[in-house]
Design a protein around this motif. Structure first.
Motif, short mmCIF file in Angstrom:
data_model
loop_
_atom_site.label_atom_id
_atom_site.label_comp_id
_atom_site.label_asym_id
_atom_site.label_seq_id
_atom_site.Cartn_x
_atom_site.Cartn_y
_atom_site.Cartn_z
N SER A 179 0.83 -1.22 0.00
CA SER A 179 0.00 0.00 0.00
C SER A 179 0.86 1.26 0.00
CB SER A 179 -0.97 0.01 1.18
OG SER A 179 -0.25 -0.06 2.38
N SER A 180 2.14 1.11 0.37
CA SER A 180 3.03 2.29 0.31
C SER A 180 3.33 2.66 -1.13
CB SER A 180 4.32 2.00 1.08
OG SER A 180 5.19 1.19 0.32
N TYR A 181 3.06 1.76 -2.06
CA TYR A 181 3.30 2.04 -3.48
C TYR A 181 2.05 2.60 -4.18
CZ TYR A 181 7.43 -0.92 -2.79
OH TYR A 181 8.60 -1.46 -2.33
N LEU A 182 1.01 2.89 -3.39
CA LEU A 182 -0.21 3.44 -3.99
C LEU A 182 -0.11 4.96 -4.11
CD1 LEU A 182 -2.94 1.34 -2.20
CD2 LEU A 182 -2.65 1.53 -4.66
N LYS A 183 -0.81 5.50 -5.07
CA LYS A 183 -0.82 6.95 -5.22
C LYS A 183 -1.59 7.58 -4.06
CE LYS A 183 -2.40 6.44 -9.39
NZ LYS A 183 -2.09 5.07 -9.79
N ARG A 184 -1.41 8.87 -3.85
CA ARG A 184 -1.95 9.51 -2.65
C ARG A 184 -3.46 9.38 -2.55
NH1 ARG A 184 -3.21 15.08 -1.63
NH2 ARG A 184 -3.68 15.23 0.58
N LYS A 185 -4.13 9.62 -3.66
CA LYS A 185 -5.60 9.52 -3.62
C LYS A 185 -6.02 8.17 -4.19
CE LYS A 185 -6.60 14.41 -3.53
NZ LYS A 185 -7.03 15.57 -4.28
N HIS A 204 -7.44 8.90 7.99
CA HIS A 204 -6.69 8.73 6.74
C HIS A 204 -7.44 7.82 5.78
CE1 HIS A 204 -3.32 8.61 4.02
NE2 HIS A 204 -3.48 7.31 3.95
N LEU A 205 -7.96 6.71 6.30
CA LEU A 205 -8.72 5.79 5.44
C LEU A 205 -9.91 6.52 4.82
CD1 LEU A 205 -8.87 2.52 7.61
CD2 LEU A 205 -7.75 2.74 5.40
N ASN A 206 -10.58 7.33 5.63
CA ASN A 206 -11.82 7.96 5.17
C ASN A 206 -11.58 9.12 4.21
OD1 ASN A 206 -13.31 6.16 6.59
ND2 ASN A 206 -13.67 7.51 8.35
N ARG A 207 -10.37 9.69 4.24
CA ARG A 207 -10.11 10.84 3.37
C ARG A 207 -10.20 10.48 1.89
NH1 ARG A 207 -6.98 13.27 7.32
NH2 ARG A 207 -5.19 11.94 7.01
N GLU A 215 -0.91 15.96 3.32
CA GLU A 215 -1.79 15.26 4.27
C GLU A 215 -2.19 16.19 5.40
OE1 GLU A 215 -2.98 11.78 4.44
OE2 GLU A 215 -2.68 12.25 2.34
N GLU A 216 -1.22 16.96 5.89
CA GLU A 216 -1.53 17.88 7.00
C GLU A 216 -2.50 18.97 6.55
OE1 GLU A 216 2.20 19.09 8.67
OE2 GLU A 216 2.55 17.10 9.54
N LEU A 217 -2.35 19.40 5.30
CA LEU A 217 -3.30 20.37 4.75
C LEU A 217 -4.71 19.79 4.72
CD1 LEU A 217 -1.63 22.15 1.71
CD2 LEU A 217 -2.56 23.21 3.77
N ASP A 218 -4.78 18.49 4.50
CA ASP A 218 -6.08 17.80 4.45
C ASP A 218 -6.61 17.47 5.84
OD1 ASP A 218 -6.36 17.95 1.78
OD2 ASP A 218 -5.83 15.86 1.34
N GLY A 219 -5.87 17.86 6.87
CA GLY A 219 -6.40 17.68 8.23
C GLY A 219 -5.72 16.62 9.06
N ASP A 220 -4.64 16.02 8.53
CA ASP A 220 -3.96 14.99 9.32
C ASP A 220 -3.16 15.62 10.46
OD1 ASP A 220 -2.89 12.29 9.82
OD2 ASP A 220 -0.99 13.19 9.20
N VAL A 221 -3.34 15.08 11.68
CA VAL A 221 -2.61 15.59 12.84
C VAL A 221 -1.95 14.42 13.56
CG1 VAL A 221 -2.79 16.81 15.05
CG2 VAL A 221 -4.29 17.45 13.14
N ASP A 222 -0.64 14.55 13.84
CA ASP A 222 0.07 13.52 14.56
C ASP A 222 -0.27 13.63 16.05
OD1 ASP A 222 1.76 11.78 15.76
OD2 ASP A 222 3.61 12.60 14.93
N ASN A 223 -1.05 12.68 16.54
CA ASN A 223 -1.51 12.77 17.94
C ASN A 223 -0.38 12.55 18.94
OD1 ASN A 223 -1.76 10.01 16.80
ND2 ASN A 223 -2.23 9.47 18.91
N ASN A 224 0.77 12.06 18.46
CA ASN A 224 1.89 11.84 19.37
C ASN A 224 2.92 12.96 19.33
OD1 ASN A 224 1.49 9.21 20.71
ND2 ASN A 224 1.27 8.52 18.60
N ARG A 225 2.65 14.00 18.54
CA ARG A 225 3.59 15.13 18.49
C ARG A 225 3.51 15.88 19.82
NH1 ARG A 225 2.23 18.49 13.45
NH2 ARG A 225 1.39 19.92 14.98
#
Lengths: 47, 534
Positions: free
Chosen positions: B256-262, B429-432, B519-529
């Protein structure tokens, strides 16, 4: 084959293969985003 | 980095991460990975032994409640963090990196023995034409073909009829791997998988026309409803689904790391999961139709001839081939299917290791593949085409494949859910990009149901393997190649994760930074930061 065995065989086929059909139908309804397809220039050199 | 400079440098990294050129090729490759030997020789017997037609209920529950949710977990980690298993887990959290290396080492052990089984199957496709086993398929397999030693141990008495087909398997696999994700893995799966399906469908049709086929299907599908009250049957269903879908040992993270972003992750995953199960149902029908014929031909009940694993493939099926009309065709189709199913799975197992080294060392595809696969092939060719190869294979499979993957999966879900609290982030991330949206139910399944099921199975495995010597092998043999190997993988994983990621590694490459920013622009937030936690 007994009627119960036939019934279970049909249920298995309909559930699993039907599930596959539904999953493929869902995917076909949402084609890949063309903007995301890489152009030949963007394709990585693999060797 | 241009192609010419990459080839000049030998170990220079390509400019961009490889990607599957289309969603279809990803799905074919993921199905190719999931559909392996277990679909053909494990599922039919597991289903028959655990309630026949009634097994469908725990099987479906396990598929929907554990298999598919875990598959989506793998997809979300691989796709969000765009890396091989160690890199993806490292990007998720520094402390999670050993999980990735544990998965890589498990794949290493599986790869070295998997090639042996493919080689046996390839030889048996040929033996089907000559019916080399005569009247005694069991004696032929263990004595005439494998020259199995009486005592389990470590011998270097080579068996040429196993060595050379194994060498061929490794050469074919390495050529495919060197060619890369698009030109190698995708193309191989795009050719082999349809061929496998066509061959298997022909095999099933031929089996259905054999005398006694309906008796076999009757035995396979007749439900034993009482079995549903047995927790062992439910554990068998969860265990089978878990191994069948290739989840939690790095393959789906890497692919899945070889998949395109969308990319529609869940929609694609549904197709992969149901295609894998669809093939299993097909295998159940084909195998039990053939076993029904064997039962009628030998005058024994179906339960006396039914078997799974090596016994089914290399003892029962050759007997069927000898007695069935057009048996040679049946044999070539069956063993050819095993070869193709095994090959696509071996490719995916090796990709986990190649991608890990590529990411950690920043090497080119060709360099990483050759440096990784040639030593693995050599180890495989030294240990398994020998008179003790089958004992070593049996123990490695039992302790590393079955026990090791369970333990690794349990640690993974606990760390990702309870430890790092990353499930809400991965769910978003899955739902985006996906069409089938995941709700709180997915988090409950992955963080609650799956660990309970895995924990139950793991305790069962530990109790079973501790109560008696596995397969009656000597204690030292199971200690070294079973428990020792399983433990060494954990130690090795921790040690590998302590090696720092160098300048050339992919840990902080520009492409990922760009992806991360999007991804961050799309709302991704690292909860461990730290700033988020504060």
């Amino acid at each position: 084959m007994t009627p119960i065995a036939i019934t279970m065989m049909i249920i298995a086929m309909v559930t699993i293969w039907g599930g596959l059909g539904l999953a493929m139908w869902n995917l076909a309804r949402h084609p890949e985003d063309e903007d995301e397809l890489p152009t030949p220039e963007e394709m990585p050199h693999e060797l | 980095m241009t192609k010419s400079s990459a080839s000049r440098g030998g170990t220079a990294a390509p400019a961009r991460r490889e990607t599957f050129s289309s969603r279809r090729l990803f799905i074919l490759s993921a199905i190719g990975s999931a559909v392996g030997l277990g679909n053909i020789w494990r599922f039919p017997y597991v289903a028959y032994e655990n309630g026949g037609g009634a097994f469908l209920i725990p099987y479906l529950v396990a598929l929907l409640c554990a298999g598919i949710p875990l598959l989506f977990l793998d997809y979300s980690i691989g796709h969000r963090f765009r890396g091989s298993a160690p890199l993806a887990y490292r990007r998720l959290h520094r402390a999670a990196e050993p999980i990735g290396w544990w998965q890589v080492l498990i794949c290493f052990v599986i790869a070295v023995y998997y090639a042996a089984i493919i080689a046996w199957a390839a030889m048996y496709a040929w033996f089907s034409i000559t019916q080399a086993w005569g009247d005694d398929a069991e004696g032929f397999f263990f004595n005439n073909y494998l020259h199995t030693a009486d005592q389990a141990g470590l011998s270097f008495d080579f068996v040429s009829s196993v060595f050379f087909p194994m060498l061929a398997v490794w050469i074919v696999t390495i050529v495919i791997m060197v060619a890369g994700v698009n030109k190698g893995i995708s193309r191989a799966n795009a050719v082999i998988l349809p061929l496998l399906v066509v061959m298997f469908v022909i095999l099933v049709v031929q089996s259905l026309f054999l005398d006694g086929a309906m008796e076999g299907l009757n035995a396979f599908f007749t439900p034993n409803w009482d079995s549903l009250q047995n927790p062992g049957v439910w554990a068998a269903a969860f265990g089978h689904i878990f191994f069948s879908l290739s989840v939690a040992f790095g393959i789906m993270v890497t692919y899945s790391s070889y998949l395109k972003r969308k990319t529609d992750l869940t929609g694609s995953g549904m197709v992969v999961a149901f295609a894998n199960s669809g093939f299993e149902i097909l295998a159940g029908i084909g195998v039990f139709a053939a076993l029904g014929f064997m039962s009628v031909a030998s005058g024994q009940a179906v339960d006396e001839v039914a078997s799974g694993g090596i016994g089914l493939a290399f003892v029962a099926f050759p007997t069927i081939v000898s007695e069935a009309p057009f048996g040679a065709v049946l044999g070539v189709l069956f063993f050819g299917s095993l070869v193709f199913a095994g090959l696509t799975s071996l490719i995916s197992i090796l990709e986990v290791i190649v991608a890990a080294f590529q990411d950690k060392l920043g090497w080119s595809r060709k360099a990483a593949t050759l440096v990784v696969t040639i030593p693995i092939a050599l180890i495989s060719l030294i240990l398994f085409p020998t008179t003790t190869g089958i004992h070593l294979l049996d123990t490695s499979d039992a302790f590393v494949n079955q026990f090791g993957i369970l333990a690794c999966a349990l640690v993974t879900v606990i760390v990702v859910s309870a430890g790092l609290g990353s499930l809400p982030r991965l769910q978003k991330h899955l739902n985006r990009t996906s069409t089938v949206k995941m709700g709180a139910g997915w988090r409950i399944l992955v963080g609650g149901i799956v660990p309970v099921a895995l924990g139950y199975m793991l305790i069962n495995e530990i109790q079973t393997k501790s109560s008696e010597q596995y397969s009656g092998y000597p204690a030292w043999f199971n200690g070294v190649f079973g428990w020792g190997m399983a433990g060494a993988l954990i130690v090795g994983a921790v040690l590998l994760s302590l090696i720092p990621w160098g300048e050339k590694s992919k840990l902080k490459d520009a492409e990922y930074e760009e992806f991360n920013a999007a991804e961050e622009l799309d709302g991704d937030v690292d909860n461990n930061r730290e700033d988020v936690k504060a």
